[in-house]
Motif scaffolding. Sequence first.
Motif, mmCIF file in Angstrom:
data_model
loop_
_atom_site.group_PDB
_atom_site.id
_atom_site.type_symbol
_atom_site.label_atom_id
_atom_site.label_comp_id
_atom_site.label_asym_id
_atom_site.label_seq_id
_atom_site.Cartn_x
_atom_site.Cartn_y
_atom_site.Cartn_z
ATOM 1 N N ALA A 262 0.832 -1.204 0.000
ATOM 2 C CA ALA A 262 0.000 0.000 0.000
ATOM 3 C C ALA A 262 0.870 1.259 0.000
ATOM 4 C CB ALA A 262 -0.941 0.001 1.200
ATOM 5 N N ALA A 263 2.033 1.182 0.639
ATOM 6 C CA ALA A 263 2.921 2.346 0.703
ATOM 7 C C ALA A 263 3.504 2.707 -0.666
ATOM 8 C CB ALA A 263 4.035 2.093 1.718
ATOM 9 N N LEU A 264 3.395 1.812 -1.646
ATOM 10 C CA LEU A 264 3.844 2.149 -3.003
ATOM 11 C C LEU A 264 3.007 3.272 -3.612
ATOM 12 C CD1 LEU A 264 4.498 -1.398 -4.522
ATOM 13 C CD2 LEU A 264 6.208 0.380 -4.089
ATOM 14 N N LYS A 265 1.857 3.568 -2.998
ATOM 15 C CA LYS A 265 0.983 4.630 -3.495
ATOM 16 C C LYS A 265 1.053 5.880 -2.615
ATOM 17 C CE LYS A 265 -2.312 1.619 -5.800
ATOM 18 N NZ LYS A 265 -2.059 2.019 -7.158
ATOM 19 N N ASP A 266 2.001 5.925 -1.695
ATOM 20 C CA ASP A 266 2.146 7.074 -0.803
ATOM 21 C C ASP A 266 2.377 8.344 -1.618
ATOM 22 O OD1 ASP A 266 2.866 7.307 2.426
ATOM 23 O OD2 ASP A 266 3.754 8.916 1.223
ATOM 24 N N THR A 267 1.982 9.474 -1.072
ATOM 25 C CA THR A 267 2.190 10.744 -1.773
ATOM 26 C C THR A 267 3.657 11.173 -1.769
ATOM 27 O OG1 THR A 267 1.684 11.949 0.259
ATOM 28 C CG2 THR A 267 -0.140 11.587 -1.280
ATOM 29 N N ASP A 268 4.443 10.640 -0.843
ATOM 30 C CA ASP A 268 5.860 10.999 -0.737
ATOM 31 C C ASP A 268 6.709 10.028 -1.560
ATOM 32 O OD1 ASP A 268 7.960 12.625 1.017
ATOM 33 O OD2 ASP A 268 8.618 10.525 0.946
ATOM 34 N N ALA A 269 7.503 10.561 -2.474
ATOM 35 C CA ALA A 269 8.336 9.722 -3.348
ATOM 36 C C ALA A 269 9.330 8.891 -2.550
ATOM 37 C CB ALA A 269 9.070 10.588 -4.365
ATOM 38 N N GLY A 270 9.871 9.436 -1.469
ATOM 39 C CA GLY A 270 10.817 8.691 -0.639
ATOM 40 C C GLY A 270 10.173 7.504 0.047
ATOM 41 N N VAL A 271 8.918 7.654 0.436
ATOM 42 C CA VAL A 271 8.184 6.546 1.057
ATOM 43 C C VAL A 271 7.930 5.465 0.008
ATOM 44 C CG1 VAL A 271 6.010 5.874 2.174
ATOM 45 C CG2 VAL A 271 7.169 7.993 2.855
ATOM 46 N N ARG A 272 7.539 5.877 -1.197
ATOM 47 C CA ARG A 272 7.314 4.888 -2.264
ATOM 48 C C ARG A 272 8.591 4.120 -2.565
ATOM 49 N NH1 ARG A 272 4.818 9.412 -4.567
ATOM 50 N NH2 ARG A 272 6.269 9.473 -6.328
ATOM 51 N N LEU A 273 9.709 4.824 -2.594
ATOM 52 C CA LEU A 273 10.997 4.182 -2.847
ATOM 53 C C LEU A 273 11.344 3.200 -1.733
ATOM 54 C CD1 LEU A 273 13.584 3.939 -4.533
ATOM 55 C CD2 LEU A 273 14.473 5.920 -3.282
ATOM 56 N N ALA A 274 11.134 3.601 -0.487
ATOM 57 C CA ALA A 274 11.409 2.710 0.651
ATOM 58 C C ALA A 274 10.526 1.467 0.591
ATOM 59 C CB ALA A 274 11.208 3.457 1.972
ATOM 60 N N ALA A 275 9.286 1.633 0.143
ATOM 61 C CA ALA A 275 8.377 0.494 0.019
ATOM 62 C C ALA A 275 8.879 -0.489 -1.035
ATOM 63 C CB ALA A 275 6.966 0.969 -0.322
ATOM 64 N N ALA A 276 9.292 0.024 -2.179
ATOM 65 C CA ALA A 276 9.811 -0.858 -3.244
ATOM 66 C C ALA A 276 11.054 -1.595 -2.762
ATOM 67 C CB ALA A 276 10.114 -0.045 -4.494
ATOM 68 N N ASN A 277 11.939 -0.898 -2.072
ATOM 69 C CA ASN A 277 13.148 -1.542 -1.558
ATOM 70 C C ASN A 277 12.816 -2.597 -0.506
ATOM 71 O OD1 ASN A 277 15.011 -0.167 -3.182
ATOM 72 N ND2 ASN A 277 15.074 1.566 -1.784
ATOM 73 N N ASP B 60 6.045 4.916 -12.532
ATOM 74 C CA ASP B 60 6.126 6.120 -11.703
ATOM 75 C C ASP B 60 7.013 7.163 -12.376
ATOM 76 O OD1 ASP B 60 5.418 6.796 -8.613
ATOM 77 O OD2 ASP B 60 7.312 7.755 -9.173
ATOM 78 N N GLU B 61 6.765 8.426 -12.068
ATOM 79 C CA GLU B 61 7.592 9.501 -12.631
ATOM 80 C C GLU B 61 9.005 9.484 -12.076
ATOM 81 O OE1 GLU B 61 6.360 13.122 -9.634
ATOM 82 O OE2 GLU B 61 5.075 12.741 -11.354
ATOM 83 N N SER B 62 9.202 8.893 -10.915
ATOM 84 C CA SER B 62 10.518 8.839 -10.280
ATOM 85 C C SER B 62 11.359 7.703 -10.870
ATOM 86 C CB SER B 62 10.361 8.625 -8.769
ATOM 87 O OG SER B 62 11.583 8.207 -8.191
ATOM 88 N N ALA B 63 12.482 8.074 -11.470
ATOM 89 C CA ALA B 63 13.378 7.054 -12.030
ATOM 90 C C ALA B 63 13.910 6.142 -10.932
ATOM 91 C CB ALA B 63 14.534 7.714 -12.773
ATOM 92 N N ALA B 64 14.175 6.704 -9.760
ATOM 93 C CA ALA B 64 14.680 5.887 -8.647
ATOM 94 C C ALA B 64 13.656 4.830 -8.259
ATOM 95 C CB ALA B 64 15.017 6.770 -7.451
ATOM 96 N N LEU B 65 12.382 5.184 -8.270
ATOM 97 C CA LEU B 65 11.344 4.204 -7.934
ATOM 98 C C LEU B 65 11.202 3.165 -9.033
ATOM 99 C CD1 LEU B 65 9.190 3.040 -6.150
ATOM 100 C CD2 LEU B 65 7.577 4.697 -7.077
#
Length: 142
Positions: free
Chosen positions: A49-64, A86-91
Motif C-alpha cells: 500500500a505504501a507504493l501509493k504514498d504521496t511521498d516519493a521517498g516513502v514509495r521508494l522505501a516500500a519498493a526496496n 512512476d515519474e521517479s526514475a529511482a522508484l
Amino acid sequence: MKLGPPRRLAGPPLLQMLQDEEPASRRQALETLGAMHGADEATIGAITAALKDTDAGVRLAAANALGELSWKAQPAVPALVEALQDESAALREAAARSLGRIGPPAKSAVPELMRLGQDNEESVRAAAKEAVEKIEPSASRP
C-alpha cells in the motif's frame, strides 16, 4: 517460518508507524520492516500500500522493502508493475530490482520490464534487463 518474539512484537508498532503523518517515520518503518524480512500477509499488504504514498521517498522505501522480502513479496507483483510507470526514475529502478529479486513468481511483470528497456534513464534500463534475466532468462535473449 514463524516470526520470533522480537519480530512478532516489533511488527504492530511498525505497521502503525506507516500511518504517521511524517514521511520520515513512514520511510523508517518501511526500511525496518524490509530489514526484518517480516513477510506475513498484513506486513506485505501494508508495504505494498505504501507504493501509493504521496511521498516519493516513502514509495521508494516500500519498493526496496519488498525487494528485501524476495519471493515472499509475490502478492505485491501487480503493485510493483504499476510502480514501474512512476515519474521517479529511482522508484522505477527499485521496483524493477525488487521484481528481479522476487524471481520467476514475477513472470507477469516481464512485458512491462521489457518496455523499460526504452526508458530514458540508463540505471532503469539496466535494472529492468537484470530483472528479466532473473525472472525469465529465456526472455532476455534475442
